[in-house]
Scaffold this motif. Sequence first.
Motif: not given
Length: 469
Positions: A197-198, A213-215, A241-244, A430, A446, A448
């Motif tokens: 992680t990451p 990149k996700t918002t 990746d936790d952001r995915d 994304t 930011d 990933y």
Amino acid sequence: MYTEEFETDDISVKKLLIKIVIALVMVIIGFILKKVLITNEYINKEGINTNPYQNATYKDNMEHINNVMLGYFDEDKLKEIKDKPYKVTIKELIDEGILVSIVDNNDKVCNSKKSYVEISPFEDRENEYILKTYLKCSKDDNYVLKHLGHYNYCGDFLCEKESVAISQKITSPTEIVKFREEDNVNKNLKVYPLEDTPYVPQEDPTNQFEYAKTTGAKMDNWSLWSGWTKTSCDTKKENCDDRDPSCRRKIVLHEREEKIKNYSNKYEAPRKELKQTTTSEIKGCNNYNYIVVDDVIYATNAVYTMLNSISSSTKTTQGNWEYKGEKSFDSPQSDTVLKIYKFVKIDFSACKETCEEKPLKYVYDVYEFTGTLENASENADFLCKGSVSKTVALYKMTDVVDTNSRKEPVYGKVCYYNMKTRSIKSKGKTKKKFSNFDDQKLLAKDYYYTGKVQKPKENENDKEKKETK
């Protein structure tokens, strides 16, 4: 009155029909339940029932043949197979004394000429084979496939591969059906599951990596780890990746050496044993008895042939063969013309889990010949110029292998997985781009890694260079 009777009869008929329908339904349900409860089915990926055993007798006959074949196909016989199958009919095995006639559950003898056993190499794997056993009986006509190999846990040279069962209907294409054990969480395995992680993929300068990149995404918290569960060692770990928002599962692996099972390890003690083969006529002296051992004539003043009455259970003096008791030796003992050894056991008392590099003791009942024995082949005086014709016993020193087995553990690599999951409430928006590994400009914004890679696209100059070449 007539109308009332007619209506009553009509109602009775309807009730009878309803009862008949209910009875038929119950019979059908009972039949289905019986099939489900009694039949041990094997289903392959096409959904075909691959259970060849329609009755217990047929199953027992199949298993008996397979067990006998494990001892039949020894190392020497398997050398003859190499790249092509070896086939032998049940009749040939019966004629050899390997099997007796196979009788089915109707007390009818199965067709030994059409029934057969065939062993063939398994793909290109060394010391692995497929054993096909085909048995044709009065009402059963089918075959079974077994995946065999020479493994360290085999009692014979071959045995069935652990955790692999192969079974096939005769009308279906040959296919290996693998069965795994039910999930078994090992609560005693004290290893904390850690994932990267990451998430960072393995560096590869030849490929382009996808960044994202996700918002606006809404994600639940990760579940607790599932616990270490036994799995195939071919299982792949999963990380992301936790952001995915597509990152919904993580799997970590752990492997270690474990005791898989106990098996019967066979220890061998090769030696020479003195055995009578037949009799013959020679010319010799009247006052001597004679024997012949490996073509050498010996003259004796006693009865030598009492040797033939000695077995592993005798343990007493037999004529001129004096019992010296049970003795222990550091190596296997071979017979001589004056001393014989009847195998008792291999002494494993110095061993622990295994007997590797441990001193073994070989225990025998020892007998010594107390009469005289003269080499008449070297000294003709003991033959008296062939004055008398005598029938003599012929002996031969033959190669034998005495065996003893003991239970020993088998250790092997055992693999476990641990998993956690989460759900995604909203994927958000994304953006995705491909770039070189470790693109710091994208990572600083930011972005990933998604885990996807692709070969870089060729520009026009590169294409022109290739075409020119």
